[in-house]
Design an enzyme around this catalytic site. Sequence first.
Site, PDB file in Angstrom:
ATOM      1  N   GLN A   1      91.902 -24.091  75.470  1.00 11.04           N
ATOM      2  CA  GLN A   1      92.548 -25.205  76.170  1.00 11.04           C
ATOM      3  C   GLN A   1      93.573 -25.858  75.251  1.00 11.04           C
ATOM      4  O   GLN A   1      94.290 -26.760  75.654  1.00 11.04           O
ATOM      5  CB  GLN A   1      91.498 -26.257  76.557  1.00 11.04           C
ATOM      6  CG  GLN A   1      90.439 -25.726  77.495  1.00 11.04           C
ATOM      7  CD  GLN A   1      89.209 -26.639  77.502  1.00 11.04           C
ATOM      8  OE1 GLN A   1      89.122 -27.572  78.277  1.00 11.04           O
ATOM      9  NE2 GLN A   1      88.249 -26.357  76.636  1.00 11.04           N
TER      10      GLN A   1
ATOM     11  N   VAL B   1      96.863 -26.446  72.895  1.00 14.14           N
ATOM     12  CA  VAL B   1      98.282 -26.107  73.030  1.00 14.14           C
ATOM     13  C   VAL B   1      98.942 -25.991  71.651  1.00 14.14           C
ATOM     14  O   VAL B   1     100.154 -25.882  71.547  1.00 14.14           O
ATOM     15  CB  VAL B   1      99.015 -27.170  73.898  1.00 14.14           C
ATOM     16  CG1 VAL B   1      98.475 -27.174  75.319  1.00 14.14           C
ATOM     17  CG2 VAL B   1      98.920 -28.570  73.284  1.00 14.14           C
ATOM     18  N   ASP B   2      98.115 -26.021  70.576  1.00 13.72           N
ATOM     19  CA  ASP B   2      98.676 -26.103  69.219  1.00 13.72           C
ATOM     20  C   ASP B   2      99.067 -24.752  68.619  1.00 13.72           C
ATOM     21  O   ASP B   2      99.682 -24.700  67.549  1.00 13.72           O
ATOM     22  CB  ASP B   2      97.705 -26.836  68.277  1.00 13.72           C
ATOM     23  CG  ASP B   2      96.305 -26.223  68.243  1.00 13.72           C
ATOM     24  OD1 ASP B   2      96.181 -24.990  68.350  1.00 13.72           O
ATOM     25  OD2 ASP B   2      95.329 -26.991  68.107  1.00 13.72           O
TER      26      ASP B   2
ATOM     27  N   HIS C   1      96.316 -23.991  78.868  1.00 17.71           N
ATOM     28  CA  HIS C   1      97.113 -25.206  79.073  1.00 17.71           C
ATOM     29  C   HIS C   1      98.510 -25.095  78.462  1.00 17.71           C
ATOM     30  O   HIS C   1      99.168 -26.112  78.229  1.00 17.71           O
ATOM     31  CB  HIS C   1      96.370 -26.426  78.507  1.00 17.71           C
ATOM     32  CG  HIS C   1      95.106 -26.756  79.257  1.00 17.71           C
ATOM     33  ND1 HIS C   1      94.168 -27.654  78.808  1.00 17.71           N
ATOM     34  CD2 HIS C   1      94.631 -26.301  80.437  1.00 17.71           C
ATOM     35  CE1 HIS C   1      93.165 -27.724  79.674  1.00 17.71           C
ATOM     36  NE2 HIS C   1      93.419 -26.907  80.671  1.00 17.71           N
TER      37      HIS C   1
ATOM     38  N   CYS D   1     112.469 -25.072  81.275  1.00 13.83           N
ATOM     39  CA  CYS D   1     113.492 -25.797  82.038  1.00 13.83           C
ATOM     40  C   CYS D   1     112.936 -26.179  83.403  1.00 13.83           C
ATOM     41  O   CYS D   1     112.350 -25.337  84.097  1.00 13.83           O
ATOM     42  CB  CYS D   1     114.738 -24.927  82.193  1.00 13.83           C
ATOM     43  SG  CYS D   1     115.982 -25.718  83.219  1.00 13.83           S
TER      44      CYS D   1
ATOM     45  N   CYS E   1     115.660 -24.021  86.005  1.00  5.55           N
ATOM     46  CA  CYS E   1     115.687 -22.546  86.106  1.00  5.55           C
ATOM     47  C   CYS E   1     114.400 -21.903  85.587  1.00  5.55           C
ATOM     48  O   CYS E   1     114.203 -20.696  85.760  1.00  5.55           O
ATOM     49  CB  CYS E   1     116.902 -21.980  85.367  1.00  5.55           C
ATOM     50  SG  CYS E   1     116.777 -22.087  83.561  1.00  5.55           S
TER      51      CYS E   1
ATOM     52  N   CYS F   1     118.709 -27.837  79.207  1.00  2.23           N
ATOM     53  CA  CYS F   1     118.842 -26.368  79.169  1.00  2.23           C
ATOM     54  C   CYS F   1     120.326 -25.988  79.303  1.00  2.23           C
ATOM     55  O   CYS F   1     121.144 -26.815  79.741  1.00  2.23           O
ATOM     56  CB  CYS F   1     118.038 -25.819  80.354  1.00  2.23           C
ATOM     57  SG  CYS F   1     118.130 -24.060  80.644  1.00  2.23           S
TER      58      CYS F   1
ATOM     59  N   THR G   1      84.625 -28.192  72.589  1.00  4.73           N
ATOM     60  CA  THR G   1      85.160 -28.745  73.843  1.00  4.73           C
ATOM     61  C   THR G   1      84.120 -29.633  74.501  1.00  4.73           C
ATOM     62  O   THR G   1      82.922 -29.328  74.450  1.00  4.73           O
ATOM     63  CB  THR G   1      85.627 -27.637  74.820  1.00  4.73           C
ATOM     64  OG1 THR G   1      86.027 -28.252  76.053  1.00  4.73           O
ATOM     65  CG2 THR G   1      84.569 -26.582  75.086  1.00  4.73           C
ATOM     66  N   SER G   2      84.597 -30.733  75.104  1.00  2.00           N
ATOM     67  CA  SER G   2      83.671 -31.629  75.802  1.00  2.00           C
ATOM     68  C   SER G   2      83.247 -31.007  77.133  1.00  2.00           C
ATOM     69  O   SER G   2      82.342 -31.509  77.789  1.00  2.00           O
ATOM     70  CB  SER G   2      84.322 -33.001  76.028  1.00  2.00           C
ATOM     71  OG  SER G   2      85.550 -32.839  76.688  1.00  2.00           O
TER      72      SER G   2
HETATM   73  P1  OAD Z   1      87.909 -33.238  73.950  1.00  2.00           P
HETATM   74  O1  OAD Z   1      88.595 -34.221  73.071  1.00  2.00           O
HETATM   75  O2  OAD Z   1      87.519 -33.682  75.307  1.00  2.00           O
HETATM   76  O3  OAD Z   1      86.588 -32.722  73.236  1.00  2.00           O
HETATM   77  C1  OAD Z   1      86.573 -32.299  71.890  1.00  2.00           C
HETATM   78  C2  OAD Z   1      85.155 -31.866  71.555  1.00  2.00           C
HETATM   79  O4  OAD Z   1      85.170 -31.347  70.233  1.00  2.00           O
HETATM   80  C3  OAD Z   1      84.124 -32.992  71.590  1.00  2.00           C
HETATM   81  O5  OAD Z   1      83.013 -32.560  72.359  1.00  2.00           O
HETATM   82  C4  OAD Z   1      83.753 -33.181  70.111  1.00  2.00           C
HETATM   83  O6  OAD Z   1      82.394 -33.545  69.950  1.00  2.00           O
HETATM   84  C5  OAD Z   1      84.003 -31.803  69.561  1.00  2.00           C
HETATM   85  N1  OAD Z   1      84.340 -31.740  68.115  1.00  2.00           N
HETATM   86  C6  OAD Z   1      85.044 -32.613  67.354  1.00  2.00           C
HETATM   87  N2  OAD Z   1      85.202 -32.152  66.114  1.00  2.00           N
HETATM   88  C7  OAD Z   1      84.586 -30.942  66.062  1.00  2.00           C
HETATM   89  C8  OAD Z   1      84.419 -29.950  65.045  1.00  2.00           C
HETATM   90  N3  OAD Z   1      84.912 -30.095  63.822  1.00  2.00           N
HETATM   91  N4  OAD Z   1      83.742 -28.824  65.362  1.00  2.00           N
HETATM   92  C9  OAD Z   1      83.203 -28.659  66.609  1.00  2.00           C
HETATM   93  N5  OAD Z   1      83.346 -29.552  67.603  1.00  2.00           N
HETATM   94  C10 OAD Z   1      84.025 -30.675  67.343  1.00  2.00           C
HETATM   95  O7  OAD Z   1      88.839 -31.934  73.991  1.00  2.00           O
HETATM   96  P2  OAD Z   1      88.846 -30.741  75.061  1.00  2.00           P
HETATM   97  O8  OAD Z   1      87.488 -30.429  75.527  1.00  2.00           O
HETATM   98  O9  OAD Z   1      89.654 -29.660  74.448  1.00  2.00           O
HETATM   99  O10 OAD Z   1      94.038 -31.304  78.715  1.00  2.00           O
HETATM  100  O11 OAD Z   1      89.670 -31.394  76.238  1.00  2.00           O
HETATM  101  C11 OAD Z   1      89.990 -30.593  77.350  1.00  2.00           C
HETATM  102  C12 OAD Z   1      91.338 -30.990  77.901  1.00  2.00           C
HETATM  103  O12 OAD Z   1      91.355 -32.391  78.147  1.00  2.00           O
HETATM  104  C13 OAD Z   1      92.509 -30.794  76.946  1.00  2.00           C
HETATM  105  O13 OAD Z   1      93.003 -29.468  76.966  1.00  2.00           O
HETATM  106  C14 OAD Z   1      93.517 -31.761  77.445  1.00  2.00           C
HETATM  107  C15 OAD Z   1      92.581 -32.940  77.582  1.00  2.00           C
HETATM  108  O14 OAD Z   1      92.982 -33.997  78.318  1.00  2.00           O
HETATM  109  C16 OAD Z   1      95.297 -31.623  79.091  1.00  2.00           C
HETATM  110  O15 OAD Z   1      96.060 -32.274  78.399  1.00  2.00           O
HETATM  111  C17 OAD Z   1      95.665 -31.076  80.428  1.00  2.00           C
END
Ligand code: OAD
Length: 249
Positions: free
Chosen positions: A97, A99-100, A115, A123, A126, A144, A184-185
Amino acid sequence: MDDYVDIIVNSENICVLTGAGISAESGIPTFRGVGGMWAKYRPEDLATPEAFAANPRLVWEWYQARREAVSRAVPNAGHMALAGWEKLARSFVLVTQNVDGLHLAAGSRHVLELHGNIRRNRCTACGRESTMDEITFDGRPPVCGCGGMLRPGVVWFGEALPEAVLNEAFAAARECDLFLTVGTSAVVYPAAALPRLALDRGVPVIEVNTEETPFSAGATCSLRGPAGEILPQLVAAYASAPHRSRQTS
Ligand code: OAD
């Protein structure tokens, strides 16, 4: 972890879903929780098509600041471990998920960026894609060659994910024999549906996270700790399994 080593080392078709937590150890802030970006900013002001239409300059400024942070960041031990794991498994699909672009920078090859990628632009007229090196940002939203306004090449809230990439991610979750969800959360769909799909198929799902998440209770196993510490241990166990070291020697 020892209880799950057998499951891990005997898996050949692996699917991994990563989120912002895997890049936290590279200095990139997560979205949720203490210090997360969504504690400081409202996503609806910055990461929606409506926000961009209302104030493209503000959205560009925010993304440029994030791009600068990303361009200074380097892959950490968690990214490197996943890149190494891909070389050992028969099939290894890394769905992110993030984008880095740090998985690609670490050397992972089969990466599905659900994502998009913050290092790219698109653009709005286009659809041509460009890299961030091709533009200069002087405070005004860049344009663009066709005259259309450029936007960051990411998926915003309320937008569809790239269809082919999403289909490939679901196929990987349907075909794997081990699924890992890392940093990921697990609350943003459709990405959050992938580990649930694997669980419904009876496939072991291992969570790696510093904190408990809404997914933890259902996971086959939750490993608590930083991805940069846990993933290298998992990959070392995988690589040193007797049947695998025979194959690679
Ligand atoms: P979140 O910020 O929701 O969750 C990050 C998770 O990483 C949390 O559960 C933390 O506990 C865990 N965490 C932090 N440091 C860690 C480490 N060193 N090792 C392991 N776990 C760690 O991020 P995402 O789940 O990626 O979407 O969020 C999903 C999407 O919501 C993103 O892609 C973005 C965001 O809004 C868009 O912008 C569309």
